[in-house]
Design an enzyme around this catalytic site. Structure first.
Site, PDB file in Angstrom:
ATOM      1  N   THR A  54       0.841  -1.206   0.000  1.00  0.00           N
ATOM      2  CA  THR A  54       0.000   0.000   0.000  1.00  0.00           C
ATOM      3  C   THR A  54       0.875   1.254   0.000  1.00  0.00           C
ATOM      4  OG1 THR A  54      -1.585  -1.292   1.259  1.00  0.00           O
ATOM      5  CG2 THR A  54      -2.000   1.059   1.096  1.00  0.00           C
ATOM      6  N   ARG A 104      -2.322   4.995   7.267  1.00  0.00           N
ATOM      7  CA  ARG A 104      -2.675   3.654   7.789  1.00  0.00           C
ATOM      8  C   ARG A 104      -2.518   3.700   9.302  1.00  0.00           C
ATOM      9  NH1 ARG A 104      -0.515  -2.084   5.637  1.00  0.00           N
ATOM     10  NH2 ARG A 104      -2.202  -1.657   4.180  1.00  0.00           N
ATOM     11  N   HIS A 132     -10.271  -1.186   4.292  1.00  0.00           N
ATOM     12  CA  HIS A 132      -9.102  -0.910   3.460  1.00  0.00           C
ATOM     13  C   HIS A 132      -9.660  -0.598   2.056  1.00  0.00           C
ATOM     14  CE1 HIS A 132      -5.155  -0.923   1.879  1.00  0.00           C
ATOM     15  NE2 HIS A 132      -4.711  -2.092   2.293  1.00  0.00           N
TER      16      HIS A 132
HETATM   17  N1   CP Z   1      -2.538  -5.623   0.884  1.00  0.00           N
HETATM   18  C1   CP Z   1      -1.865  -4.806   1.706  1.00  0.00           C
HETATM   19  O1   CP Z   1      -2.441  -3.913   2.324  1.00  0.00           O
HETATM   20  O2   CP Z   1      -0.530  -5.048   1.754  1.00  0.00           O
HETATM   21  P1   CP Z   1       0.501  -4.238   2.668  1.00  0.00           P
HETATM   22  O3   CP Z   1       0.149  -4.512   4.104  1.00  0.00           O
HETATM   23  O4   CP Z   1       1.850  -4.752   2.272  1.00  0.00           O
HETATM   24  O5   CP Z   1       0.324  -2.773   2.353  1.00  0.00           O
END
Ligand code: CP
Length: 305
Positions: A54, A104, A132
């Site tokens: 992300t 995040r 998400h």
């Molecule tokens: N899919 C996803 O959110 O991957 P990351 O945690 O690597 O960002």
């Protein structure tokens, strides 16, 4: 200014626009002729939880569109949150530096709190086990690309459904399209929260729950596997009890349709046997790549460009 906080905020016409825009971005990336629509813009990425896809796809998206990036990873320790600063104050500051802010955070609802004080567009890059939405949108784009349709699909979700924020963003998007049916495949300990199930029932959404990963495989057009999210368990013991209950193995492939796809938001640990990766139906690395095109489209959407 458009925030991206929840999948529930999008109407079908928004989704169609985002998909069309992402398609343009993909074409431009592949031809090497990308319009620098974000020239002179600054994108802030502040991540209070770890991320590979992300954060780095948002940063790549920003660079490709000509923006500059300010970034804080491991922000629980490396930002002033460590000293006790509130998310509201941090958000106010980021909005005074950047044109769009990607956050995040491990706590569900943080982005809604941040949005109350934001004067620049905010993008939810995952808030706890809540949502998400940008993952949901890239998943939608992937399904459209792989199946050439978003209707009349049987979509199975397998694994840790309790903690999956990607499921909670993808289901609201897919239920806007007719004829889709959901199969929620999990052990009891990892089943979806009952309020989520009640809301689906009350709104006439077609779904089934099953305690078996295998039983429904022949019916599925999409199997969306999820990781058992160790970081959301109270202790190691409760994680160890469930971590190996639902594993998609190479032997399961023969029970799936020839044109079915296997998705996963990644990172995956052991919930998909590594031998599955080389099957053409394993779509998860293509899915992650699509994240770049969709996030390019979303940066433009947020900035109304
Ligand atoms: N899919 C996803 O959110 O991957 P990351 O945690 O690597 O960002």
């Amino acid at each position: 200014m458009k925030n991206i906080i929840s999948a529930n905020q999008f109407k079908k016409e928004d989704l169609e626009k985002i998909i069309t825009r992402a398609k343009v971005m993909e074409k431009e990336c592949k031809s090497g002729k990308i319009k620098k629509l974000l020239k002179d813009k600054i994108v802030a990425c502040i991540f209070f939880e770890p991320s590979t896809r992300t954060r780095l796809s948002f940063e790549t998206a920003a660079f490709k569109l000509g923006a500059q990036v300010i970034s804080a990873e491991n922000a629980m320790e490396n930002s002033s949150a460590y000293k006790g600063e509130t998310i509201e104050d941090t958000t106010k500051i980021l909005c005074s530096y950047a044109d769009v802010v990607v956050i995040r955070h491990p706590k569900a609802g943080t982005l809604e709190a941040a949005a109350k004080v934001a004067i620049k567009p905010l993008i939810n890059a995952g808030d706890g086990a809540n949502e998400h939405p940008t993952q949901g949108l890239l998943d939608l784009y992937t399904i459209k690309k792989e199946h050439k349709r978003l209707t009349n699909l049987n979509i199975g979700f397998g694994g840790d459904l309790l903690n999956s924020r990607t499921l909670k963003s993808l289901v609201p998007l897919l239920r806007q399209y007719s004829g889709n049916k959901f199969y929620f495949l999990s052990p009891k300990e990892l089943e979806l929260p009952r309020e989520f199930i009640r809301e689906l029932k009350n709104n006439g959404v077609l779904f089934e729950e099953s305690r078996s990963l295998e039983e429904k495989l022949p019916e599925l057009d999409v199997l969306y596997m999820t990781r058992v999210q160790k970081e959301r368990f109270p202790d190691e013991d409760s994680y160890n009890k469930v971590k190996d209950l639902f594993i998609f193995r190479k032997k399961h492939l023969k029970n799936m349709k020839k044109d079915a796809i296997i998705m996963h938001p990644l990172p995956k640990i052991n919930e998909i046997e590594i031998e599955v990766d080389s099957d053409p139906r394993a779509a998860y690395f293509r899915q992650a790549q699509n994240g770049l095109y969709v996030r390019m489209a979303l940066l433009c959407y947020a900035l109304e460009l």
